[in-house]
Design an enzyme around this catalytic site. Structure first.
Site, PDB file in Angstrom:
ATOM      1  N   GLN A   1     -10.154  -3.854  -2.992  1.00  0.00           N
ATOM      2  CA  GLN A   1     -11.419  -3.342  -2.468  1.00  0.00           C
ATOM      3  C   GLN A   1     -12.543  -3.559  -3.479  1.00  0.00           C
ATOM      4  OE1 GLN A   1     -12.175  -1.651   0.664  1.00  0.00           O
ATOM      5  NE2 GLN A   1     -14.155  -2.257  -0.127  1.00  0.00           N
TER       6      GLN A   1
ATOM      7  N   ARG B   1     -13.588  -8.357   1.923  1.00  0.00           N
ATOM      8  CA  ARG B   1     -12.160  -8.115   1.672  1.00  0.00           C
ATOM      9  C   ARG B   1     -11.374  -9.377   2.015  1.00  0.00           C
ATOM     10  NH1 ARG B   1      -9.991  -2.970   1.844  1.00  0.00           N
ATOM     11  NH2 ARG B   1      -8.121  -4.066   1.163  1.00  0.00           N
TER      12      ARG B   1
ATOM     13  N   ARG C   1       0.881  -1.188   0.000  1.00  0.00           N
ATOM     14  CA  ARG C   1       0.000   0.000   0.000  1.00  0.00           C
ATOM     15  C   ARG C   1       0.900   1.214   0.000  1.00  0.00           C
ATOM     16  NH1 ARG C   1      -5.208   1.560   3.603  1.00  0.00           N
ATOM     17  NH2 ARG C   1      -6.074   0.194   2.022  1.00  0.00           N
TER      18      ARG C   1
HETATM   19  N1  NVA Z   1      -9.867   6.906  -1.256  1.00  0.00           N
HETATM   20  C1  NVA Z   1      -9.477   6.470   0.070  1.00  0.00           C
HETATM   21  C2  NVA Z   1      -9.730   5.010   0.230  1.00  0.00           C
HETATM   22  C3  NVA Z   1      -9.396   4.480   1.595  1.00  0.00           C
HETATM   23  C4  NVA Z   1      -9.602   2.999   1.714  1.00  0.00           C
HETATM   24  C5  NVA Z   1      -8.022   6.788   0.304  1.00  0.00           C
HETATM   25  O1  NVA Z   1      -7.208   6.569  -0.614  1.00  0.00           O
HETATM   26  O2  NVA Z   1      -7.689   7.281   1.385  1.00  0.00           O
HETATM   27  N1   CP Z   2     -11.086   0.121   2.758  1.00  0.00           N
HETATM   28  C1   CP Z   2      -9.820   0.024   3.159  1.00  0.00           C
HETATM   29  O1   CP Z   2      -8.909  -0.220   2.368  1.00  0.00           O
HETATM   30  O2   CP Z   2      -9.645   0.180   4.498  1.00  0.00           O
HETATM   31  P1   CP Z   2      -8.272   0.378   5.262  1.00  0.00           P
HETATM   32  O3   CP Z   2      -7.718   1.707   4.847  1.00  0.00           O
HETATM   33  O4   CP Z   2      -8.655   0.349   6.722  1.00  0.00           O
HETATM   34  O5   CP Z   2      -7.337  -0.707   4.902  1.00  0.00           O
END
Ligand code: NVA
Ligand code: CP
Length: 303
Positions: free
Chosen positions: A133, A290, A103
């Protein structure tokens, strides 16, 4: 299946269906106590350069349920945050582990990691997309609608990573997709170019949320300021005024229209507390899925 899951643009409809079918099976096996430890003795390295609750817990738990082990590597507590080249991290982790989940901010970093890693790389969110997601979202929609082809998927809000993945995933699955974003906050041009090439489903980009919501079978929204955009939050609150999923908008959708939100949610901004609570079952099924969707991805890529 390809070596990696970097973005839904890379997947065919058949590959998405294979993941969703495997995820349904994984969910059934887990709920019925049937062993499915297909990754016995394998390890997944999880690199996080942004915060997470769902992604971390679902990957780590999922890996354990598959008989393997997951390692949490926060960028600030590993050499990743001190600037070790991604090419080197990729080759080092490939010597120890069987898969990498990452991430981060730039999609290019994930693509480069995959290029240099000899093991599968899974995108756990970038600024460009959030494929895991949206696989969970499609799984949840399929559970409730049975057939996705011809259903209308509507996204209200920022043309961000969620919007990009929903457009690609929805269209690939044969859904009509409508998106309402304020001017200046459109989805990525690469995604809009892809949408133009689709002939067996409709795509619509509007400014008016009401137009986008008309007849929708599923309405999805996401935060107005994503991770890394915290400094723009106030400016965005002004730009996104009117882009809230509320009862009036839901009234324009089809009967039994679902609501999905990847979470975390900001009640009173992109969604009202009333709509959120009325659709909480669907939203928390989505969060649960998920786990099953990612177990499917890991099983298919890492076995
Ligand atoms: N668009 C949001 C999604 C979080 C799961 C972000 O990138 O912060
Ligand atoms: N929706 C999602 O990716 O949640 P987190 O940011 O908690 O991992």
């Amino acid at each position: 299946m390809k070596k990696d899951l970097l973005k839904l643009l890379d997947l065919s409809k058949e590959e998405i269906i294979e993941i969703l079918d495997t995820a349904d099976q994984m969910k059934y096996d887990l709920k019925n106590g049937r062993p499915h430890n297909v990754l016995q003795g394998k390890t997944l390295a999880m690199i996080f350069s942004k915060n997470s609750t769902r992604t971390r817990v679902s990957f780590e738990t999922g890996m354990y349920q598959l008989g393997g082990h997951a390692l949490f590597l926060s960028s600030s507590h590993s050499q990743v945050g001190r600037g070790e080249p991604v090419e080197d991290t990729a080759r080092v982790l490939s010597r120890y582990c069987d898969g990498i989940m990452i991430r981060t901010f730039d999609q290019e970093e994930v693509e480069k990691l995959a290029e240099y890693a000899s093991i599968p790389v899974i995108n756990g969110l970038t600024d460009f997309c959030h494929p895991c997601q949206v696989l969970a979202d499609l799984m949840t929609m399929r559970e409730r609608m049975t057939v996705l082809e011809g259903a209308k998927l509507c996204y209200i809000g920022d043309g961000n990573n969620m919007a990009n993945s929903l457009i690609v995933g929805g269209l690939k699955m044969g859904m009509d997709v409508s998106v309402a974003c304020p001017e200046g906050y459109d989805p990525d041009p690469e995604v809009l170019d892809f949408a133009e090439t689709v002939t067996d489903a409709k795509f619509e980009l509007c400014r008016d949320p009401k137009e986008a919501a008309k007849g929708a079978n599923c309405i999805v929204t996401d935060v107005w300021a994503s991770m890394g955009q915290e400094g723009e939050a106030e400016k965005r609150k002004i730009a996104f005024k009117g882009y809230c999923v509320d009862d009036d908008l839901m009234a324009l959708a089809a009967k039994d229209c679902m609501v999905q939100h990847c979470l975390p949610a900001h009640r009173g901004e992109e969604i009202t507390a009333e709509v959120f609570e009325a659709h909480a079952d669907e939203i928390f099924d989505e969060a649960e899925n998920r786990l099953h969707a990612q177990k499917a991805v890991m099983a298919l890529l890492m076995k």
